[in-house]
Motif scaffolding. Sequence first.
Motif, mmCIF file in Angstrom:
data_model
loop_
_atom_site.group_PDB
_atom_site.id
_atom_site.type_symbol
_atom_site.label_atom_id
_atom_site.label_comp_id
_atom_site.label_asym_id
_atom_site.label_seq_id
_atom_site.Cartn_x
_atom_site.Cartn_y
_atom_site.Cartn_z
ATOM 1 N N THR A 28 43.710 -36.440 0.111
ATOM 2 C CA THR A 28 44.007 -34.916 0.745
ATOM 3 C C THR A 28 42.840 -34.148 0.741
ATOM 4 N N GLU A 29 42.242 -33.658 1.831
ATOM 5 C CA GLU A 29 41.314 -32.936 2.221
ATOM 6 C C GLU A 29 41.257 -31.570 1.195
ATOM 7 N N ARG A 30 40.131 -31.499 0.590
ATOM 8 C CA ARG A 30 39.895 -30.197 -0.243
ATOM 9 C C ARG A 30 38.909 -29.203 0.171
ATOM 10 N N ASP A 31 38.764 -28.286 -0.266
ATOM 11 C CA ASP A 31 37.900 -27.166 -0.034
ATOM 12 C C ASP A 31 36.860 -27.672 -1.102
ATOM 13 N N LEU A 32 35.554 -28.111 -0.650
ATOM 14 C CA LEU A 32 34.461 -28.424 -1.787
ATOM 15 C C LEU A 32 34.278 -27.499 -2.706
ATOM 16 N N GLY A 33 33.961 -26.250 -2.314
ATOM 17 C CA GLY A 33 33.543 -25.343 -3.612
ATOM 18 C C GLY A 33 34.570 -25.007 -4.523
ATOM 19 N N ASP A 34 35.809 -24.875 -4.102
ATOM 20 C CA ASP A 34 37.039 -24.529 -5.001
ATOM 21 C C ASP A 34 37.241 -25.829 -5.952
ATOM 22 N N TRP A 35 37.351 -26.865 -5.574
ATOM 23 C CA TRP A 35 37.650 -28.073 -5.956
ATOM 24 C C TRP A 35 36.442 -28.444 -6.986
ATOM 25 N N THR A 36 35.382 -28.386 -6.925
ATOM 26 C CA THR A 36 34.337 -28.627 -7.782
ATOM 27 C C THR A 36 34.337 -27.576 -8.716
ATOM 28 N N GLU A 37 34.518 -26.511 -8.699
ATOM 29 C CA GLU A 37 34.463 -25.553 -9.497
ATOM 30 C C GLU A 37 35.637 -25.647 -10.517
ATOM 31 N N ARG A 38 36.901 -25.772 -9.924
ATOM 32 C CA ARG A 38 37.912 -26.120 -10.928
ATOM 33 C C ARG A 38 37.957 -27.388 -11.698
ATOM 34 N N GLU A 39 37.602 -28.526 -10.988
ATOM 35 C CA GLU A 39 37.935 -29.874 -11.600
ATOM 36 C C GLU A 39 36.270 -30.555 -12.062
ATOM 37 N N ILE A 40 35.324 -29.748 -11.723
ATOM 38 C CA ILE A 40 34.076 -30.220 -12.663
ATOM 39 C C ILE A 40 33.536 -29.096 -13.425
ATOM 40 N N PHE A 41 32.995 -27.912 -12.762
ATOM 41 C CA PHE A 41 32.298 -27.100 -13.741
ATOM 42 C C PHE A 41 32.965 -26.106 -14.678
ATOM 43 N N ALA A 42 34.331 -25.612 -14.236
ATOM 44 C CA ALA A 42 35.080 -24.753 -15.110
ATOM 45 C C ALA A 42 35.839 -25.500 -16.176
ATOM 46 N N SER A 43 35.986 -26.882 -15.978
ATOM 47 C CA SER A 43 36.581 -27.814 -16.818
ATOM 48 C C SER A 43 35.813 -28.710 -17.788
ATOM 49 N N ASP A 44 34.536 -28.730 -17.537
ATOM 50 C CA ASP A 44 33.503 -29.407 -18.216
ATOM 51 C C ASP A 44 33.685 -31.361 -17.790
ATOM 52 N N GLY A 45 33.719 -31.167 -16.532
ATOM 53 C CA GLY A 45 33.994 -32.615 -15.934
ATOM 54 C C GLY A 45 32.619 -33.711 -16.299
ATOM 55 N N HIS A 46 33.315 -34.935 -16.457
ATOM 56 C CA HIS A 46 32.392 -35.958 -16.772
ATOM 57 C C HIS A 46 32.629 -37.340 -16.355
ATOM 58 N N LEU A 47 31.693 -37.963 -15.680
ATOM 59 C CA LEU A 47 31.988 -39.447 -15.067
ATOM 60 C C LEU A 47 31.326 -40.442 -16.095
ATOM 61 N N THR A 48 31.950 -41.613 -16.023
ATOM 62 C CA THR A 48 31.202 -42.654 -16.731
ATOM 63 C C THR A 48 31.564 -43.981 -15.754
ATOM 64 N N VAL A 49 30.624 -44.338 -15.061
ATOM 65 C CA VAL A 49 30.832 -45.320 -14.244
ATOM 66 C C VAL A 49 30.968 -46.791 -14.868
ATOM 67 N N GLU A 50 32.137 -47.301 -14.376
ATOM 68 C CA GLU A 50 32.420 -48.552 -14.991
ATOM 69 C C GLU A 50 32.119 -49.811 -13.909
ATOM 70 N N LYS A 51 32.166 -49.469 -12.642
ATOM 71 C CA LYS A 51 31.728 -50.804 -11.827
ATOM 72 C C LYS A 51 31.435 -50.313 -10.531
ATOM 73 N N ALA A 52 30.218 -50.575 -10.084
ATOM 74 C CA ALA A 52 29.496 -50.053 -8.924
ATOM 75 C C ALA A 52 29.344 -51.026 -7.819
ATOM 76 N N GLN A 53 29.518 -50.725 -6.447
ATOM 77 C CA GLN A 53 29.472 -51.390 -5.317
ATOM 78 C C GLN A 53 28.638 -50.789 -4.512
#
Length: 104
Positions: free
Chosen positions: A40-65
Amino acid sequence: MTDQIGDPAVRAFVDALNAGDRTAFQAALTPDATMSDDGTERDLGDWTEREIFASDGHLTVEKAQDDGRSFVASYSNATWGAMRTRWSFTVRDGKVARFETGQA
């Protein structure tokens, strides 16, 4: 584990996300960057604020291609906890022009 990510634009995106650095995150994106979450297309600013910055998001890469332009990662934030996610990136002119994420 960004050592699996060879593409400098994607590495900058992940490093900024994990550091909670809004300025560096914005710098890693093209001005017209877009994204989708679970197809689903999302508003980039709203999504990143909610899902990353306001909620302390963190990624740990398992397998990259594809030089890190596609990977599976453990993603966690204070809202949803930890989940296995997939990420794919379109890079243009050395910056992330689009990313797509969702449950893996």
